[in-house]
Design a protein around this motif. Sequence first.
Motif, PDB file in Angstrom:
ATOM      1  N   ALA A 117       0.825  -1.206   0.000  1.00 28.06           N
ATOM      2  CA  ALA A 117       0.000   0.000   0.000  1.00 28.06           C
ATOM      3  C   ALA A 117       0.863   1.262   0.000  1.00 28.06           C
ATOM      4  O   ALA A 117       0.524   2.263  -0.646  1.00 28.06           O
ATOM      5  CB  ALA A 117      -0.931  -0.014   1.212  1.00 28.06           C
ATOM      6  N   PRO A 145      -2.090   6.897  -4.614  1.00 32.45           N
ATOM      7  CA  PRO A 145      -3.374   6.878  -3.902  1.00 32.45           C
ATOM      8  C   PRO A 145      -4.477   6.102  -4.614  1.00 32.45           C
ATOM      9  O   PRO A 145      -5.313   5.463  -3.954  1.00 32.45           O
ATOM     10  CB  PRO A 145      -3.720   8.362  -3.784  1.00 32.45           C
ATOM     11  N   ASP A 146      -4.484   6.145  -5.938  1.00 31.14           N
ATOM     12  CA  ASP A 146      -5.497   5.390  -6.688  1.00 31.14           C
ATOM     13  C   ASP A 146      -4.905   4.127  -7.319  1.00 31.14           C
ATOM     14  O   ASP A 146      -5.499   3.531  -8.216  1.00 31.14           O
ATOM     15  CB  ASP A 146      -6.130   6.255  -7.775  1.00 31.14           C
ATOM     16  N   ARG A 203      -7.268  -6.283   2.837  1.00 31.00           N
ATOM     17  CA  ARG A 203      -8.287  -5.246   2.988  1.00 31.00           C
ATOM     18  C   ARG A 203      -8.064  -4.361   4.211  1.00 31.00           C
ATOM     19  O   ARG A 203      -8.712  -3.326   4.341  1.00 31.00           O
ATOM     20  CB  ARG A 203      -9.677  -5.886   3.034  1.00 31.00           C
ATOM     21  N   LEU A 205      -5.954  -1.902   1.927  1.00 31.99           N
ATOM     22  CA  LEU A 205      -6.539  -1.603   0.618  1.00 31.99           C
ATOM     23  C   LEU A 205      -7.972  -2.136   0.638  1.00 31.99           C
ATOM     24  O   LEU A 205      -8.248  -3.246   0.165  1.00 31.99           O
ATOM     25  CB  LEU A 205      -5.709  -2.247  -0.501  1.00 31.99           C
ATOM     26  N   ARG A 244     -10.938  -1.521  -0.732  1.00 31.49           N
ATOM     27  CA  ARG A 244     -11.844  -1.707  -1.875  1.00 31.49           C
ATOM     28  C   ARG A 244     -11.302  -2.845  -2.723  1.00 31.49           C
ATOM     29  O   ARG A 244     -10.233  -2.726  -3.322  1.00 31.49           O
ATOM     30  CB  ARG A 244     -11.937  -0.436  -2.719  1.00 31.49           C
ATOM     31  N   SER A 251      -7.555  -1.998  -3.785  1.00 29.29           N
ATOM     32  CA  SER A 251      -7.159  -0.606  -3.954  1.00 29.29           C
ATOM     33  C   SER A 251      -7.785   0.233  -2.843  1.00 29.29           C
ATOM     34  O   SER A 251      -8.519  -0.277  -1.992  1.00 29.29           O
ATOM     35  CB  SER A 251      -7.632  -0.113  -5.332  1.00 29.29           C
ATOM     36  N   ARG A 252      -7.483   1.527  -2.870  1.00 31.69           N
ATOM     37  CA  ARG A 252      -8.171   2.478  -1.992  1.00 31.69           C
ATOM     38  C   ARG A 252      -9.406   3.034  -2.683  1.00 31.69           C
ATOM     39  O   ARG A 252     -10.204   3.742  -2.059  1.00 31.69           O
ATOM     40  CB  ARG A 252      -7.228   3.616  -1.610  1.00 31.69           C
TER      41      ARG A 252
END
Length: 285
Positions: free
Chosen positions: A169, A174-175, A199, A202, A204, A227-228
């Motif tokens: 992470a 960020p995306d 999770r 991250l 999502r 992801s975030r």
Amino acid sequence: MGRRRGADRAVTQVDTGQAELVPDPDRPGSWTLLLDGAPQSHVDLTDPTHLEFEYVRRLAAAIDLVAPAGAPLRVLHLGGGALTLPRYVQATRPGSTQRVSEVDGALVELVRRELPWPADPRLRVRVADARATLASSRDGSYDVVVADVFAGARTPAHLTSAEYAAEVARVLRPDGCYLANIADGPPLRHARGQVATVRTVLPRACLVGDAAVLRGRRYGNLVLVASRVEPPVPELTRRAAGDWFPGRVLSGAELDRFAGGAPVVHDADATDSTPPPPGIFSVRR
């Protein structure tokens, strides 16, 4: 390169076991790499967009969808094998900056010699442990991190923990998106634990795989997309459903139920992933 059997098939010892290159009888210029009998990679030297293994097609689908088609990405590959995905990204997203971390130096030299990839200063292959590579990477330096690391057909314990996931992470933008190949079988304790663990940093996420594997009926590969930001679930669902071997995508409440309260894995209690059942791997000789 070591002893040979037949005109093309080749066997040699590398740092992590016995490597075998087997020509694909149906696709001239294509090869399967095995390590200690377990298929690791399939590459088509004439068409790097041909992806033989279904889990690799699922990883590639996620890479296709995280940014507009053709846009260059910064990608870190943890685990190299025969560089199937780096070749794919090189072909589909020209100008991408890619770093490949492969712990087996002899395997890297074997692939460089026998299955060479197109010269590209933006594609760097380094002999290093995956976790050490993460530790040496800058914050927010990658759009995508792909984890496909196996030793003896098992993912090493130090690449399954919350501390490892936190490093992933950290190096993602960020995306950015994390993609992991998770191999498991009934009762899917490893896969459930990995979903719960990743999770924590991250949140999502979705999980792509064969329905029978997702239901815990057989051993196989699952692809975790985390992801975030929300992953492209509708598009991934369509791609998985339209594959040669159709798959399903779990997200939202379905993914919550899949994780089912599995404990988060930490370095202190991490173990290697579930070993495959005996005799599960076979390649046409």
